[in-house]
Design a protein around this motif. Structure first.
Motif, PDB file in Angstrom:
ATOM      1  N   ALA A 130      -6.069   2.436  -4.078  1.00  0.00           N
ATOM      2  CA  ALA A 130      -6.943   3.045  -5.087  1.00  0.00           C
ATOM      3  C   ALA A 130      -8.370   3.134  -4.558  1.00  0.00           C
ATOM      4  CB  ALA A 130      -6.905   2.216  -6.367  1.00  0.00           C
ATOM      5  N   ASN A 131      -9.062   4.167  -4.976  1.00  0.00           N
ATOM      6  CA  ASN A 131     -10.456   4.306  -4.571  1.00  0.00           C
ATOM      7  C   ASN A 131     -11.256   3.104  -5.066  1.00  0.00           C
ATOM      8  OD1 ASN A 131     -10.001   6.805  -3.410  1.00  0.00           O
ATOM      9  ND2 ASN A 131     -10.508   7.929  -5.274  1.00  0.00           N
ATOM     10  N   PRO A 132     -12.184   2.588  -4.261  1.00  0.00           N
ATOM     11  CA  PRO A 132     -12.984   1.423  -4.671  1.00  0.00           C
ATOM     12  C   PRO A 132     -14.129   1.835  -5.593  1.00  0.00           C
ATOM     13  CG  PRO A 132     -13.638   2.102  -2.491  1.00  0.00           C
ATOM     14  CD  PRO A 132     -12.503   3.008  -2.876  1.00  0.00           C
ATOM     15  N   THR A 133     -13.760   2.583  -6.630  1.00  0.00           N
ATOM     16  CA  THR A 133     -14.779   3.074  -7.573  1.00  0.00           C
ATOM     17  C   THR A 133     -14.532   2.551  -8.980  1.00  0.00           C
ATOM     18  OG1 THR A 133     -13.433   5.073  -7.885  1.00  0.00           O
ATOM     19  CG2 THR A 133     -15.216   5.183  -6.264  1.00  0.00           C
ATOM     20  N   GLY A 140      -1.838   2.431 -10.463  1.00  0.00           N
ATOM     21  CA  GLY A 140      -1.990   1.568  -9.297  1.00  0.00           C
ATOM     22  C   GLY A 140      -1.321   0.222  -9.495  1.00  0.00           C
ATOM     23  N   THR A 141      -1.337  -0.274 -10.733  1.00  0.00           N
ATOM     24  CA  THR A 141      -0.688  -1.552 -11.031  1.00  0.00           C
ATOM     25  C   THR A 141       0.820  -1.449 -10.832  1.00  0.00           C
ATOM     26  OG1 THR A 141      -2.414  -2.022 -12.663  1.00  0.00           O
ATOM     27  CG2 THR A 141      -0.416  -3.357 -12.766  1.00  0.00           C
ATOM     28  N   ARG A 142       1.382  -0.302 -11.224  1.00  0.00           N
ATOM     29  CA  ARG A 142       2.827  -0.105 -11.009  1.00  0.00           C
ATOM     30  C   ARG A 142       3.146  -0.172  -9.521  1.00  0.00           C
ATOM     31  NH1 ARG A 142       6.630   4.888 -13.400  1.00  0.00           N
ATOM     32  NH2 ARG A 142       8.564   3.666 -13.363  1.00  0.00           N
ATOM     33  N   TRP A 143       2.322   0.489  -8.696  1.00  0.00           N
ATOM     34  CA  TRP A 143       2.561   0.440  -7.254  1.00  0.00           C
ATOM     35  C   TRP A 143       2.312  -0.957  -6.693  1.00  0.00           C
ATOM     36  CZ3 TRP A 143       5.962   3.289  -5.902  1.00  0.00           C
ATOM     37  CH2 TRP A 143       5.965   4.673  -5.952  1.00  0.00           C
ATOM     38  N   ALA A 144       1.355  -1.685  -7.260  1.00  0.00           N
ATOM     39  CA  ALA A 144       1.108  -3.043  -6.774  1.00  0.00           C
ATOM     40  C   ALA A 144       2.344  -3.913  -6.951  1.00  0.00           C
ATOM     41  CB  ALA A 144      -0.077  -3.657  -7.518  1.00  0.00           C
ATOM     42  N   ALA A 145       3.048  -3.730  -8.070  1.00  0.00           N
ATOM     43  CA  ALA A 145       4.271  -4.503  -8.324  1.00  0.00           C
ATOM     44  C   ALA A 145       5.446  -3.967  -7.514  1.00  0.00           C
ATOM     45  CB  ALA A 145       4.601  -4.478  -9.818  1.00  0.00           C
ATOM     46  N   VAL A 146       5.685  -2.658  -7.616  1.00  0.00           N
ATOM     47  CA  VAL A 146       6.847  -2.057  -6.952  1.00  0.00           C
ATOM     48  C   VAL A 146       6.695  -2.112  -5.433  1.00  0.00           C
ATOM     49  CG1 VAL A 146       8.192   0.061  -6.646  1.00  0.00           C
ATOM     50  CG2 VAL A 146       7.334  -0.561  -8.917  1.00  0.00           C
ATOM     51  N   GLY A 147       5.489  -1.835  -4.939  1.00  0.00           N
ATOM     52  CA  GLY A 147       5.269  -1.862  -3.495  1.00  0.00           C
ATOM     53  C   GLY A 147       5.504  -3.238  -2.911  1.00  0.00           C
ATOM     54  N   ASP A 148       4.987  -4.248  -3.591  1.00  0.00           N
ATOM     55  CA  ASP A 148       5.203  -5.612  -3.098  1.00  0.00           C
ATOM     56  C   ASP A 148       6.688  -5.964  -3.119  1.00  0.00           C
ATOM     57  OD1 ASP A 148       4.091  -8.342  -2.382  1.00  0.00           O
ATOM     58  OD2 ASP A 148       5.193  -8.831  -4.200  1.00  0.00           O
ATOM     59  N   ALA A 149       7.385  -5.586  -4.200  1.00  0.00           N
ATOM     60  CA  ALA A 149       8.819  -5.872  -4.286  1.00  0.00           C
ATOM     61  C   ALA A 149       9.587  -5.114  -3.210  1.00  0.00           C
ATOM     62  CB  ALA A 149       9.351  -5.500  -5.672  1.00  0.00           C
ATOM     63  N   LEU A 150       9.213  -3.861  -2.963  1.00  0.00           N
ATOM     64  CA  LEU A 150       9.902  -3.094  -1.920  1.00  0.00           C
ATOM     65  C   LEU A 150       9.686  -3.737  -0.556  1.00  0.00           C
ATOM     66  CD1 LEU A 150      11.523  -0.698  -0.938  1.00  0.00           C
ATOM     67  CD2 LEU A 150       9.417   0.659  -0.926  1.00  0.00           C
ATOM     68  N   THR A 162       4.737  -4.363   7.349  1.00  0.00           N
ATOM     69  CA  THR A 162       3.301  -4.578   7.210  1.00  0.00           C
ATOM     70  C   THR A 162       2.833  -3.871   5.944  1.00  0.00           C
ATOM     71  OG1 THR A 162       2.889  -4.764   9.586  1.00  0.00           O
ATOM     72  CG2 THR A 162       1.019  -4.136   8.204  1.00  0.00           C
ATOM     73  N   ARG A 163       2.316  -4.648   4.997  1.00  0.00           N
ATOM     74  CA  ARG A 163       1.806  -4.087   3.748  1.00  0.00           C
ATOM     75  C   ARG A 163       0.343  -3.686   3.974  1.00  0.00           C
ATOM     76  NH1 ARG A 163       5.173  -8.151   3.115  1.00  0.00           N
ATOM     77  NH2 ARG A 163       6.767  -8.167   1.471  1.00  0.00           N
ATOM     78  N   GLU A 164       0.041  -2.447   3.701  1.00  0.00           N
ATOM     79  CA  GLU A 164      -1.278  -1.934   4.055  1.00  0.00           C
ATOM     80  C   GLU A 164      -1.948  -1.247   2.873  1.00  0.00           C
ATOM     81  OE1 GLU A 164      -3.286   0.729   7.643  1.00  0.00           O
ATOM     82  OE2 GLU A 164      -1.535  -0.548   7.935  1.00  0.00           O
ATOM     83  N   TYR A 165      -3.243  -1.459   2.771  1.00  0.00           N
ATOM     84  CA  TYR A 165      -4.082  -0.822   1.752  1.00  0.00           C
ATOM     85  C   TYR A 165      -5.066   0.089   2.481  1.00  0.00           C
ATOM     86  CZ  TYR A 165      -6.819  -0.620  -2.642  1.00  0.00           C
ATOM     87  OH  TYR A 165      -7.457  -0.226  -3.788  1.00  0.00           O
ATOM     88  N   TYR A 166      -5.035   1.376   2.148  1.00  0.00           N
ATOM     89  CA  TYR A 166      -5.941   2.347   2.773  1.00  0.00           C
ATOM     90  C   TYR A 166      -7.186   2.437   1.909  1.00  0.00           C
ATOM     91  CZ  TYR A 166      -7.225   6.698   5.227  1.00  0.00           C
ATOM     92  OH  TYR A 166      -7.848   7.662   5.982  1.00  0.00           O
ATOM     93  N   PHE A 167      -8.266   1.971   2.456  1.00  0.00           N
ATOM     94  CA  PHE A 167      -9.530   1.805   1.745  1.00  0.00           C
ATOM     95  C   PHE A 167     -10.321   3.118   1.828  1.00  0.00           C
ATOM     96  CE2 PHE A 167     -13.595  -1.026   1.892  1.00  0.00           C
ATOM     97  CZ  PHE A 167     -13.947  -0.581   0.632  1.00  0.00           C
ATOM     98  N   ASN A 168     -10.304   3.894   0.718  1.00  0.00           N
ATOM     99  CA  ASN A 168     -10.946   5.206   0.707  1.00  0.00           C
ATOM    100  C   ASN A 168     -12.463   5.063   0.540  1.00  0.00           C
ATOM    101  OD1 ASN A 168      -8.511   7.074   0.622  1.00  0.00           O
ATOM    102  ND2 ASN A 168      -8.094   5.687  -1.080  1.00  0.00           N
ATOM    103  N   ASP A 169     -13.153   4.901   1.638  1.00  0.00           N
ATOM    104  CA  ASP A 169     -14.605   4.722   1.585  1.00  0.00           C
ATOM    105  C   ASP A 169     -15.327   5.884   2.262  1.00  0.00           C
ATOM    106  OD1 ASP A 169     -13.713   4.147   4.119  1.00  0.00           O
ATOM    107  OD2 ASP A 169     -14.955   2.366   4.395  1.00  0.00           O
ATOM    108  N   HIS A 170     -14.736   7.069   2.198  1.00  0.00           N
ATOM    109  CA  HIS A 170     -15.334   8.237   2.828  1.00  0.00           C
ATOM    110  C   HIS A 170     -15.132   9.427   1.896  1.00  0.00           C
ATOM    111  CE1 HIS A 170     -16.617  10.717   6.321  1.00  0.00           C
ATOM    112  NE2 HIS A 170     -15.819  11.630   5.792  1.00  0.00           N
ATOM    113  N   GLY A 171     -16.215  10.035   1.460  1.00  0.00           N
ATOM    114  CA  GLY A 171     -16.050  11.229   0.634  1.00  0.00           C
ATOM    115  C   GLY A 171     -16.906  11.224  -0.614  1.00  0.00           C
ATOM    116  N   THR A 172     -16.729  12.285  -1.405  1.00  0.00           N
ATOM    117  CA  THR A 172     -17.601  12.535  -2.556  1.00  0.00           C
ATOM    118  C   THR A 172     -17.425  11.511  -3.674  1.00  0.00           C
ATOM    119  OG1 THR A 172     -15.952  14.048  -3.471  1.00  0.00           O
ATOM    120  CG2 THR A 172     -17.677  15.005  -2.074  1.00  0.00           C
TER     121      THR A 172
END
Length: 550
Positions: A130-133, A140-150, A162-172
């Motif tokens: 999720a964007n850090p805004t 995002g909460t659904r993915w936090a649960a389902v992604g971890d379980a997967l 490898t569980r990875e979080y893509y930190f969107n810190d570039h853009g408008t």
């Protein structure tokens, strides 16, 4: 033989039957489908292999099924085999064959249900991102649960995940967030395209506290402080929320690093060199249609700025350089267009597009008293992870989000998840484990010991049904990993809990009064211990606790 061997036993028996009659045995599949009949009167297991092969061989399905049961009648561990309907083969296993499942569970312990089907795979699993805004919303909460379980399910099949979080810190969106923080600090109205909610004011106060001289800085310097520190504070909150939710990431990758490292420029140069990037109307376009996309995509806009896909392509290249042979992206319902886009980017770089796998999750709604819950006091416009956890707890939140396929919209009944009743699915499963824990404590007080040596005592139909359900667990986990559907584990746990409760109501486990403990008590206690172990293993796969008392 064990129940898990049945597919191989049926494959070998079918091959033998066809070969003996001079028929083409090459039509026999490597994996013969075996199912549990819904009606126990139809047997312990059933297969449609005769129906599946008869047309290819020019045979009657019932004739082929008849030959097959003659062969199976001589197989150790199979008590009986019958032809049913148009050509189904129904099987009953000998009690000793079934009972070995209990011993297998007790011997394997926490390892029961695990496999090696993905032992050669290095998987990058990217989710939430999720964007850090702002705080993490329900999607995002659904993915936090389902992604971890997967991730847990894939690892249970031997994959290096490898569980990875893509930190969107570039853009408008980061620019809009910074302006919103500055406005909050100045007591000014939220910008028209900005972010609202109490959290914006909280973050702005923290930025000012860290930079007491911020008011004396130039406009550009002030905005940069709100941008850099605001994003850092917001992301710290996101990570803290995720950790408390039981979702821990191995890697946090910054989108901005794709640009600052020069990887975006490198990928663009490569795509120009291999002819998959062309210039038109002052912009640079990816030949997406050459790889199955519905249109070509702009990578570099006419003003020279990189489009979002440029970062995506570089990010994919970054993952591959880190050694991942499968990149799974878990995206929200509004990201359907990214499926072809990401696969196209991989293909344009010369990779197999199937190296990219995209899962799309649908929306989540909360309901209380039959009315949708729509407003978060803190976030202002959305329901957050914290809102859901505050309402139903971590276990209730995780389980309710995981137990349904992500392909469908999900309505979560907050009233139901706060009740301690059999209608509450997480309570139903956890209560079964707690009940089994209480039995173990009572058995210890009575001096009853679980003993696999007496499993021959388990002859009641309810015992057999429970044993067969335990034996299904490894296949459920394997299928959940193969199809990327961790909800299958939850549904299995509910079936197991129901099967156990029926066994409990029918079969007395411990001696009563002055009754002397005997072999049947030891055997049933062993069955209970195995059931408790599988419930715990399954709950662990979805990141939900297995309480010993409730």
């Amino acid at each position: 033989m064990t129940p898990a061997d049945l597919p191989a036993v049926l494959r070998d028996a079918t091959t033998t039957v066809l070969t003996r009659r001079g028929l083409d045995a090459s039509v026999v599949p490597d994996a013969v489908a075996v199912e549990r009949p819904r009606n126990p009167e139809h047997g312990d297991y059933s297969t449609n292999i005769a129906l599946q092969l008869a047309k290819k061989l020019g045979l009657s399905p019932r004739d082929l099924a008849g030959w097959l049961i003659e062969e199976l009648a001589t197989t150790d561990g199979i008590a009986s085999a019958d032809v049913a309907g148009p050509g189904f083969v129904n099987l009953r296993l000998a009690a000793a064959t079934q009972n070995v499942v209990v011993a297998d569970v007790l011997a394997a312990g926490v390892g029961f249900g695990r496999g090696t089907a993905l032992a050669d795979r290095a998987i990058n699993l990217e989710f939430v991102s999720a964007n850090p805004t702002g705080p993490i919303h329900l999607g995002g909460t659904r993915w936090a649960a389902v992604g971890d379980a997967l991730g847990r399910v894939l690892a249970a099949q031997g994959a290096a995940v490898t569980r990875e979080y893509y930190f969107n810190d570039h853009g408008t969106q980061i620019d809009r967030f910074a302006r919103s923080l500055q406005a909050a600090a100045d007591g000014a109205p939220t910008p028209e395209d900005g972010y609202a909610g109490a959290y914006v004011g909280e973050i702005a106060e923290r930025v000012v506290a860290k930079n007491p001289d911020i008011a004396s800085l130039s406009e550009s310097e002030r905005l940069e402080r709100f941008r850099a520190d605001g994003v850092e504070f917001m992301f710290d909150q996101i990570k803290s929320s995720l950790n408390e939710f039981g979702t821990v990431f191995d890697v946090f990758t910054h989108e901005n690093a794709m640009f600052s490292s020069g990887l975006v420029d490198e990928c663009i140069a490569e795509l120009k060199a291999n002819g998959n990037l062309y210039e038109k109307d002052g912009a640079w376009w990816l030949r997406s249609t050459s790889f199955g996309d519905d249109k070509d995509r702009v990578v570099i806009k006419s003003d020279g700025e990189a489009a979002y896909i440029a970062g995506d392509i570089a990010y994919y290249r970054d993952k591959r350089r880190r050694g991942f042979d499968l990149c799974i992206y878990m995206l929200g319902a509004d990201h359907h267009g990214y499926v072809k886009r990401l696969k196209t980017g991989a293909a344009a770089l010369g990779d197999d597009p199937d190296t990219v796998e995209v899962l799309i999750g649908q929306l989540v709604n909360l309901v209380r008293d039959g009315v949708p819950v729509r407003m978060s006091k803190r976030a202002g416009t959305v329901i957050t992870l914290e809102d859901l956890v505050d309402a139903v707890g971590v276990d209730g939140a995780r389980y309710s989000l995981i137990r349904s396929s992500v392909d469908v919209n999900l309505d979560i009944d907050l009233d139901l998840l706060t009740t301690q009743s059999n209608e509450n699915p997480v309570y139903y499963v956890q209560y079964a484990h707690a009940r089994l824990s209480a039995i173990a404590r009572n058995a210890a007080d009575l001096g009853v010991v679980a003993d696999s040596a007496h499993l021959a005592e388990l002859v009641d139909p309810a015992e057999g049904d429970l044993i067969r359900t335990l034996g299904d667990f490894p296949a459920v986990v394997a299928t959940a990993a193969q199809l990327r559907e961790p909800h299958r584990v939850c549904r299995y746990l509910e079936t197991l809990a129901g099967t156990y409760h029926r066994f409990y109501d029918r079969c007395r486990i411990l001696p009563q009064g002055d009754e002397t403990p005997g072999p049947v008590h030891s055997a049933r206690l062993a069955l209970c211990s195995a059931t408790r172990q599988v419930l715990a293993n399954g709950l662990d796969l979805v990141g939900v606790s297995a309480p010993e008392r409730m």
